[in-house]
Scaffold this active site. Structure first.
Site, PDB file in Angstrom:
ATOM      1  N   SER A 186      49.118 -20.005  28.719  1.00 20.84           N
ATOM      2  CA  SER A 186      50.402 -19.356  28.525  1.00 20.84           C
ATOM      3  C   SER A 186      50.877 -19.412  29.599  1.00 20.84           C
ATOM      4  O   SER A 186      50.477 -19.371  30.920  1.00 20.84           O
ATOM      5  CB  SER A 186      49.889 -17.446  28.576  1.00 20.84           C
ATOM      6  OG  SER A 186      49.865 -17.524  27.106  1.00 20.84           O
TER       7      SER A 186
ATOM      8  N   LYS B  55      55.703 -17.640  22.817  1.00 17.66           N
ATOM      9  CA  LYS B  55      54.627 -16.820  23.171  1.00 17.66           C
ATOM     10  C   LYS B  55      55.335 -15.050  24.222  1.00 17.66           C
ATOM     11  O   LYS B  55      54.893 -14.320  24.748  1.00 17.66           O
ATOM     12  CB  LYS B  55      53.546 -17.440  24.000  1.00 17.66           C
ATOM     13  CG  LYS B  55      52.623 -17.010  24.840  1.00 17.66           C
ATOM     14  CD  LYS B  55      50.805 -15.514  23.901  1.00 17.66           C
ATOM     15  CE  LYS B  55      50.662 -14.784  24.531  1.00 17.66           C
ATOM     16  NZ  LYS B  55      49.202 -15.362  25.313  1.00 17.66           N
TER      17      LYS B  55
END
Length: 297
Positions: free
Chosen positions: A96, A171
């Site tokens: 991420s 995300k």
């Protein structure tokens, strides 16, 4: 079966890689300390001396790392993945990280004749172990279709969101929702507890109403049981909210509640709680309320 490189076999990466092993793929792993995690011992795993060696020996290279600088170093640093690539290979970043930097990384990999997909995940350690992760993918459709069986081995909800960078954008949006939901549940349970209600029964009642959510189910229970061993660490969620606020600043988007939630994470990090699970965000509410869940009102 494919030759899969996997860099980043930590809390999340190890069980994800183990699912690929279970599908019969060969794995090539780089671990800085030179030791395989227990989940990968005894399998068809080659331990490599560098990310470059992983890329040389693999058709698909997956990274699962903490932050943007880590991904950049593994891909483009000394003995990085880029030096072991040849045309036709695929690089998948499941970390991420920054959506804007992701687009840069994708362009650099594409210049070497390789495909690049950004595929961050949601579901935490529980989802990684159960192979039920949500996987948000950015990249071209052809590359996505080619490697989708690998995603299916690690997750259940796999979606091609758009071009390179779109997975990371999705995300970041996910992390905004999760952080604000954890914060709201913490506020609600501390409020109920200090008002004299049993927070265990309050949560049980809320699970049957419109406020019900997976976060209330899992992290609400963690708050009540004080089980804050990390599935997803506070410092990582703090990083993700930093990505959200940085991107929002560049785009001219207002994220007022994200900013306040980021400050609560900052408070906990300042107290040395950065390695706790992000459900421990409730501790910031407790601190400001002078009340710990379940204590006498």
């Amino acid at each position: 079966m494919s030759k899969i490189g996997f860099i980043g076999v930590g809390i999340m990466g190890a069980p994800m890689a183990a699912h690929l092993l279970a599908q019969g793929h060969s794995l090539f792993v780089y671990k800085r300390n030179g030791r395989l995690p227990a989940a990968l011992e005894g399998g068809n795993v080659g331990l490599c001396a560098s990310p470059c060696e992983v890329a040389i020996r693999s058709d698909v290279i997956i990274t699962m790392l903490p932050d943007t600088p880590d991904v950049e170093a593994v891909l483009f640093g000394k003995d990085g993945v880029q030096y072991g690539l040849s045309a036709g290979k695929t690089v998948i970043d499941m970390s991420s990280i920054d959506p804007l930097r992701t687009k840069e990384f994708g362009a650099r990999i594409a210049a070497q004749g390789c495909d690049y997909l950004d595929a961050p995940v949601s579901g935490g350690e529980v989802g990684a172990k159960a192979a039920t992760l949500t996987i948000m993918v950015g990249g071209n459709e052809t590359a996505f279709a080619r490697v989708k069986p690998l995603f299916d081995a690690m997750g259940k909800n796999v979606t091609l969101v758009g071009d390179v960078g779109a997975g990371q954008t999705c995300k970041v949006a996910n992390q905004i929702i999760v952080a604000l939901t954890i914060e709201a549940i913490g506020e609600a349970l501390v409020f109920a507890s200090k008002a004299g209600a049993d927070p265990v029964r309050v949560r049980q009642a809320l699970m049957g109403g419109f406020a019900s959510s997976r976060v209330l189910e899992v992290h609400g229970q963690r708050m009540l049981e004080r089980t804050f061993q990390p599935g997803f660490r506070i410092e990582l969620h703090q990083k993700d909210l930093g990505l959200a606020l940085g991107s929002a600043r560049a785009l001219g988007v207002a994220l007022p509640n994200t900013a306040s939630c980021a400050q609560l994470f900052n408070l906990l990090c300042a107290q040395g709680d950065e390695s706790l699970d992000h459900s421990a965000l409730v501790k910031a509410i407790e601190l400001m309320s002078c009340h710990v869940l379940g204590s006498p009102a």
